[in-house]
Write a protein that holds these residues in place. Structure first.
Motif, PDB file in Angstrom:
ATOM      1  N   ILE A  47       0.831  -1.202   0.000  1.00  0.00           N
ATOM      2  CA  ILE A  47       0.000   0.000   0.000  1.00  0.00           C
ATOM      3  C   ILE A  47       0.870   1.258   0.000  1.00  0.00           C
ATOM      4  CG2 ILE A  47      -1.851   1.212   1.262  1.00  0.00           C
ATOM      5  CD1 ILE A  47      -2.620  -1.668   0.432  1.00  0.00           C
ATOM      6  N   LYS A  52      -3.081   5.535  -0.073  1.00  0.00           N
ATOM      7  CA  LYS A  52      -3.805   4.357   0.425  1.00  0.00           C
ATOM      8  C   LYS A  52      -4.147   3.355  -0.685  1.00  0.00           C
ATOM      9  CE  LYS A  52      -4.261   5.922   4.742  1.00  0.00           C
ATOM     10  NZ  LYS A  52      -2.993   6.679   4.726  1.00  0.00           N
ATOM     11  N   PHE A 263      -3.395  -4.535   6.621  1.00  0.00           N
ATOM     12  CA  PHE A 263      -4.051  -4.229   5.344  1.00  0.00           C
ATOM     13  C   PHE A 263      -4.673  -5.495   4.750  1.00  0.00           C
ATOM     14  CE2 PHE A 263      -0.485  -1.246   5.779  1.00  0.00           C
ATOM     15  CZ  PHE A 263      -1.168  -0.039   5.743  1.00  0.00           C
TER      16      PHE A 263
END
Ligand code: C2E
Ligand code: CA
Ligand code: CA
Ligand code: CA
Length: 281
Positions: A47, A52, A263
């Motif tokens: 990421i 993002k 994530f």
């Protein structure tokens, strides 16, 4: 410790060494794993902390054994190295990962980089450079979308013999990253001379971040690594980010990219396609 069950399905997730009997069994089976399509790749998103967005994925190999279930790479990459099977396995990983990258593009998904791990034995192989270039040509992957991850120790050990080869790959547009940075034994002065583009900060640094109070030294260390890397014009990826606190610290330090369970876990190629599809909208 886990037992080698007669008929049970075992899932090996730890990195602890195998008992000798299990090693022997797996070693023999590993020879057939490639031929019998038992190896699969998963992909862990990387990421961009500023946007993002998913900017890359790391390809991670797994072995789906017909009797013993899914075996994690910590259990068999060492065996593959010892037997030399890592050379054909590594080439399969590279080719499959590049084909998949190309397939995502052909499906109209946003371009991402695919990072592939290289082992010591692969780096020592005389034909590595030409084989990588051949895979790039055959699969049609954008060279800039391919990243080769080499651990710090292996990179430093092999840099004198591999400098020209690694530079050839970089000249072709392929990216090189130092994996597990901070766990090798290289002096920092070495870093300036390594032919690399990206530094992957080892999880041991990331682990100690994000805890209030007692983490001042850990914080200073991680921040120094990021600043130094940036002075050398390297991109920094933090690995094994598991908490919001770790992410907040890394973002405040100017870390570029991150990957970790916070994530996404490593995912199948369809799940990656789905995430990229959502990102396009
Ligand atoms: P690595 O290159 O350091 O890969 C990162 C490992 O950390 C992966 O384990 C990944 O699943 C795990 N990980 C990711 N996020 C987190 C997190 O937030 N927390 C924790 N605790 N772990 C996280 P995996 O897939 O089991 O791979 C282990 C090692 O096996 C890799 O370490 C790499 O050295 C090796 N490996 C995997 N695939 C290949 C391959 O195709 N070729 C070669 N030569 N080695 C491979
Ligand atoms: Ca890696
Ligand atoms: Ca790593
Ligand atoms: Ca590692």
């Amino acid at each position: 410790a886990k037992r080698w069950g007669e008929n049970s399905v075992q899932v090996y997730t730890s990195d602890e060494p195998l008992p000798p009997s299990e090693r022997l069994v797996l070693k023999n089976h590993l020879r057939e794993a490639l031929a019998n399509n038992q190896l699969i790749l998963q992909y862990q998103p990387q990421i961009d902390l500023a946007t993002k967005r998913i900017v890359g994925v790391e390809a991670l190999v797994r072995w789906d054994h017909p009797q013993y279930g899914r075996i994690e790479p910590g259990r068999f990459i060492g065996l593959a190295e010892e037997t030399g099977l890592i050379v054909p396995i590594g080439e399969w990983v590279l080719r499959t990962a590049c084909q998949q990258n190309r397939a995502w593009r052909e499906a109209g998904l946003p371009a991402v980089k695919t990072a592939v791990n290289l082992s010591a034995r692969q780096l020592k192989h005389a034909e590595l450079i030409e084989r990588v270039l051949a895979v790039v040509a055959d699969t049609g992957i954008e060279p800039a979308c391919l990243e080769l991850e080499i651990t710090e120790g292996i990179l430093v050990d092999s840099v004198e013999t591999n400098r020209i080869g690694l530079q050839t790959l970089r000249d072709a547009g392929i990216k090189i990253s130092i994996d597990d940075f901070g766990t090798g034994y290289s002096s920092l002065s070495y870093l300036a001379e390594l032919p690399v583009d990206i530094l992957k900060m080892d999880r041991s640094f990331v682990m100690r971040l994000g805890q209030d109070g007692e983490s001042t030294r850990a914080h200073a260390l991680a921040e120094s690594i990021i600043h130094m890397a940036h002075r050398l014009q390297l991109i920094v990826i933090a690995e094994a980010v598991e908490t919001a606190g770790q992410l907040a610290d890394l973002a405040a330090m100017g870390c570029d990219f991150a990957q970790g369970y916070y994530f996404h876990r490593p995912l199948g190629h369809e799940q990656i396609a789905e995430l990229l599809r959502q990102q396009r909208e």
